[in-house]
Design an enzyme around this catalytic site. Structure first.
Site, PDB file in Angstrom:
ATOM      1  N   ALA A 127       0.852  -1.201   0.000  1.00 44.06           N
ATOM      2  CA  ALA A 127       0.000   0.000   0.000  1.00 44.06           C
ATOM      3  C   ALA A 127       0.877   1.237   0.000  1.00 44.06           C
ATOM      4  O   ALA A 127       1.257   1.746   1.050  1.00 44.06           O
ATOM      5  CB  ALA A 127      -0.921   0.002   1.224  1.00 44.06           C
ATOM      6  N   GLU A 360       4.190  12.432   0.591  1.00 50.41           N
ATOM      7  CA  GLU A 360       2.942  13.226   0.659  1.00 50.41           C
ATOM      8  C   GLU A 360       2.175  13.156  -0.665  1.00 50.41           C
ATOM      9  O   GLU A 360       1.541  14.113  -1.090  1.00 50.41           O
ATOM     10  CB  GLU A 360       3.295  14.680   1.008  1.00 50.41           C
ATOM     11  CG  GLU A 360       2.270  15.389   1.861  1.00 50.41           C
ATOM     12  CD  GLU A 360       2.271  14.910   3.297  1.00 50.41           C
ATOM     13  OE1 GLU A 360       3.332  14.507   3.825  1.00 50.41           O
ATOM     14  OE2 GLU A 360       1.193  14.898   3.892  1.00 50.41           O
TER      15      GLU A 360
HETATM   16  C1  LIG Z   1      11.995   9.266   3.185  1.00 50.13           C
HETATM   17  C2  LIG Z   1      10.575   8.791   3.159  1.00 50.13           C
HETATM   18  C3  LIG Z   1       9.713   9.173   4.185  1.00 50.13           C
HETATM   19  C4  LIG Z   1       8.401   8.717   4.203  1.00 50.13           C
HETATM   20  N1  LIG Z   1       7.590   9.030   5.267  1.00 50.13           N
HETATM   21  C5  LIG Z   1       6.375   8.432   5.372  1.00 50.13           C
HETATM   22  C6  LIG Z   1       5.579   8.574   6.559  1.00 50.13           C
HETATM   23  O1  LIG Z   1       5.966   9.251   7.534  1.00 50.13           O
HETATM   24  N2  LIG Z   1       4.382   7.943   6.621  1.00 50.13           N
HETATM   25  C7  LIG Z   1       3.914   7.189   5.581  1.00 50.13           C
HETATM   26  O2  LIG Z   1       2.830   6.644   5.715  1.00 50.13           O
HETATM   27  N3  LIG Z   1       4.645   7.027   4.441  1.00 50.13           N
HETATM   28  C8  LIG Z   1       5.854   7.620   4.319  1.00 50.13           C
HETATM   29  N4  LIG Z   1       6.618   7.441   3.185  1.00 50.13           N
HETATM   30  C9  LIG Z   1       6.092   6.663   2.072  1.00 50.13           C
HETATM   31  C10 LIG Z   1       5.702   7.534   0.870  1.00 50.13           C
HETATM   32  O3  LIG Z   1       4.575   8.280   1.155  1.00 50.13           O
HETATM   33  C11 LIG Z   1       5.537   6.577  -0.322  1.00 50.13           C
HETATM   34  O4  LIG Z   1       6.822   6.157  -0.707  1.00 50.13           O
HETATM   35  C12 LIG Z   1       4.811   7.236  -1.481  1.00 50.13           C
HETATM   36  O5  LIG Z   1       3.465   7.450  -1.156  1.00 50.13           O
HETATM   37  C13 LIG Z   1       4.867   6.403  -2.758  1.00 50.13           C
HETATM   38  O6  LIG Z   1       4.519   5.080  -2.542  1.00 50.13           O
HETATM   39  P1  LIG Z   1       5.483   3.902  -3.069  1.00 50.13           P
HETATM   40  O7  LIG Z   1       6.847   4.223  -2.623  1.00 50.13           O
HETATM   41  O8  LIG Z   1       4.920   2.610  -2.670  1.00 50.13           O
HETATM   42  O9  LIG Z   1       5.474   4.047  -4.636  1.00 50.13           O
HETATM   43  P2  LIG Z   1       4.434   3.372  -5.651  1.00 50.13           P
HETATM   44  O10 LIG Z   1       3.048   3.660  -5.217  1.00 50.13           O
HETATM   45  O11 LIG Z   1       4.813   1.954  -5.855  1.00 50.13           O
HETATM   46  O12 LIG Z   1       4.723   4.193  -6.971  1.00 50.13           O
HETATM   47  C14 LIG Z   1       5.836   3.909  -7.815  1.00 50.13           C
HETATM   48  C15 LIG Z   1       5.787   4.855  -9.011  1.00 50.13           C
HETATM   49  O13 LIG Z   1       4.554   4.640  -9.726  1.00 50.13           O
HETATM   50  C16 LIG Z   1       3.842   5.851  -9.847  1.00 50.13           C
HETATM   51  N5  LIG Z   1       2.399   5.595  -9.788  1.00 50.13           N
HETATM   52  C17 LIG Z   1       1.716   4.829  -8.890  1.00 50.13           C
HETATM   53  N6  LIG Z   1       0.406   4.853  -9.155  1.00 50.13           N
HETATM   54  C18 LIG Z   1       0.250   5.660 -10.240  1.00 50.13           C
HETATM   55  C19 LIG Z   1      -0.875   6.098 -11.013  1.00 50.13           C
HETATM   56  N7  LIG Z   1      -2.123   5.718 -10.704  1.00 50.13           N
HETATM   57  N8  LIG Z   1      -0.658   6.917 -12.061  1.00 50.13           N
HETATM   58  C20 LIG Z   1       0.602   7.343 -12.382  1.00 50.13           C
HETATM   59  N9  LIG Z   1       1.701   6.957 -11.695  1.00 50.13           N
HETATM   60  C21 LIG Z   1       1.518   6.128 -10.644  1.00 50.13           C
HETATM   61  C22 LIG Z   1       4.295   6.701  -8.659  1.00 50.13           C
HETATM   62  O14 LIG Z   1       4.070   8.078  -8.882  1.00 50.13           O
HETATM   63  C23 LIG Z   1       5.776   6.328  -8.600  1.00 50.13           C
HETATM   64  O15 LIG Z   1       6.472   7.098  -9.539  1.00 50.13           O
HETATM   65  C24 LIG Z   1       7.930   7.899   3.153  1.00 50.13           C
HETATM   66  C25 LIG Z   1       8.797   7.538   2.106  1.00 50.13           C
HETATM   67  C26 LIG Z   1      10.102   7.950   2.119  1.00 50.13           C
HETATM   68  C27 LIG Z   1      11.030   7.486   1.022  1.00 50.13           C
END
Ligand SMILES: Cc1cc2nc3c(=O)[nH]c(=O)nc-3n(C[C@H](O)[C@H](O)[C@H](O)COP(=O)(O)OP(=O)(O)OC[C@H]3O[C@@H](n4cnc5c(N)ncnc54)[C@H](O)[C@@H]3O)c2cc1C
Length: 380
Positions: A127, A360
């Site tokens: 997620a 975010e």
């Molecule tokens: C340093 C850091 C701090 C963080 N802090 C927190 C925190 O405090 N709390 C928390 O809950 N989370 C946190 N996160 C998580 C962060 O919010 C997620 O990494 C982010 O939401 C993206 O999710 P994912 O990494 O699973 O990427 P994915 O969802 O797997 O996405 C991978 C790529 O696919 C693209 N993509 C996905 N779906 C679509 C779509 N429908 N259309 C077009 N492109 C799409 C994305 O834009 C991205 O480029 C943190 C992450 C990092 C690295």
């Protein structure tokens, strides 16, 4: 945009703090990946947490524009420090809007006064952008809830006292089957993963949390059961303004460093600031930073005046994040080889900027939101 005397005073106080306390240690914190407890405490004492919390609940009761100013100025010092302000703002906004009197009493003042550290826990291995993949569950028991599952990449996970955790309470109800729980992260059954080693914002402690039959009392539930997803999303507008402001602060620090260096470094017998190729980079940096700041201010105006703010907040976050990456790259370029060497501020700023396009809500998702709003409400 018109700033009141209060806004100017908030900017001046935060800028001074960033200059005196944050900037001098930013390089060390980045190198050692150290969370600066001493700075965190001072921020609480100075009133830099919970900017929007009303006075009757223990905060300063300032508007979102003030919050954006604080975020920009802290980030100009070091983005990892600004992130802490953003986290407390998100958590306190949730508590102000949805917390019971007891929950507000227990958590709000201690978070604002930096007596505790907080975490905001949504992301899981399945997620990320798509929160519907959430697997963490909270099952109802006779006297509360039983929490099982795990979160990854959570800011403050290695150091936080309390986590605001999104979990499923009804597996068949989609987004309406999620609820938020306030979880004591020192409770039995909570396990913290190791600190992640990141590209940038390296003083921020990010890691995993595992929940193995964690017993939660009845009053750990924040707001209404099944409303967790909507509650989390409802504070994201403000969260996006916060990250956009943080990105502006990174860009501003890059511009100041590059302008200064360009007037000191001499090649071909003159300062490099005299070359048009360098001047154009400086001009592009300045205009894009200003444009991002104005988008942020427009978004804060919408929030503070109860107007529809979603599109403005997504535009600000997306533009400011892309701007920070592109314009800190220009700063590195102006520094030449020095810009690529550890210990020069612009090298760190470039690394710190990247995450603003990812967390975010990624900038792809911001574009999706902007397009959705356009299609729904038209092009104006
Ligand atoms: C340093 C850091 C701090 C963080 N802090 C927190 C925190 O405090 N709390 C928390 O809950 N989370 C946190 N996160 C998580 C962060 O919010 C997620 O990494 C982010 O939401 C993206 O999710 P994912 O990494 O699973 O990427 P994915 O969802 O797997 O996405 C991978 C790529 O696919 C693209 N993509 C996905 N779906 C679509 C779509 N429908 N259309 C077009 N492109 C799409 C994305 O834009 C991205 O480029 C943190 C992450 C990092 C690295």
């Amino acid at each position: 945009m018109f700033l009141t005397e209060t806004h100017e005073a908030v900017r001046e106080m935060t800028r001074q703090f960033a200059e005196d306390v944050i900037r001098p240690v930013a390089e060390e914190l980045d190198r050692d990946e150290r969370f600066p407890d001493e700075i965190y405490r001072q921020m609480g004492e100075l009133g830099l947490f919970g900017i929007g919390v009303p006075e009757e609940l223990g905060g300063p009761g300032f508007d979102t524009l003030s919050y954006s100013i604080v975020m920009e100025e802290l980030s100009r010092g070091y983005a990892s420090i600004a992130d802490q302000c953003g986290l407390v703002e998100l958590i306190s906004t949730l508590l102000v809007r949805h917390g019971s009197k007891e929950q507000q009493k227990k958590w709000l003042v201690s978070a604002i006064k930096s007596e505790i550290k907080v975490a905001y826990c949504i992301t899981e291995p399945e997620a990320g952008t798509d929160v519907s993949g959430l697997r963490t569950v909270a099952d109802k028991t006779d006297d509360g809830w039983l929490l099982n599952g795990g979160k990854i990449w959570i800011h403050n996970a290695p150091v936080a006292d309390v986590g605001f955790v999104l979990a499923r309470t009804d597996k068949d109800a989609g987004h309406r089957g999620m609820s938020i729980f306030i979880v004591d992260l020192n409770a039995e059954g909570v396990e913290r993963g190791p600190k992640e080693h990141k590209m940038g914002q390296r003083a921020s402690q990010v890691g995993a949390l595992n929940f193995d039959n964690v017993k939660l009392p009845e009053d750990a539930l924040l707001g209404r059961e099944g409303r967790g997803f909507h509650m989390m999303m409802s504070v994201l507008d403000k969260g996006r303004v916060g990250i956009a402001s943080l990105a502006v602060g990174i860009g501003q620090a890059g511009l100041e460093a590059a302008l200064d260096y360009s007037q000191q470094r001499k090649q071909f017998g003159q300062q490099i600031a005299d070359f048009q190729g360098v001047q154009w980079m400086l001009a592009d940096m300045a205009k894009d930073i200003e444009a991002a700041r104005l988008l942020v201010q427009k978004a804060t105006f919408a929030i503070d005046n109860g107007l529809e703010a979603t599109k403005a907040c997504s535009m600000a976050k997306c533009f400011a994040g892309d701007m920070a990456v592109a314009r800190t790259a220009d700063a590195v370029q102006i520094f030449g080889g020095s810009g690529y060497i550890r210990g020069f501020e612009v090298e760190r700023l470039y690394r710190d900027a990247k995450i603003t396009q990812i967390y975010e809500g990624t900038n792809q998702i911001q574009r999706m939101i902007i397009a959705r709003e356009l299609i729904k409400h038209g092009a104006r």
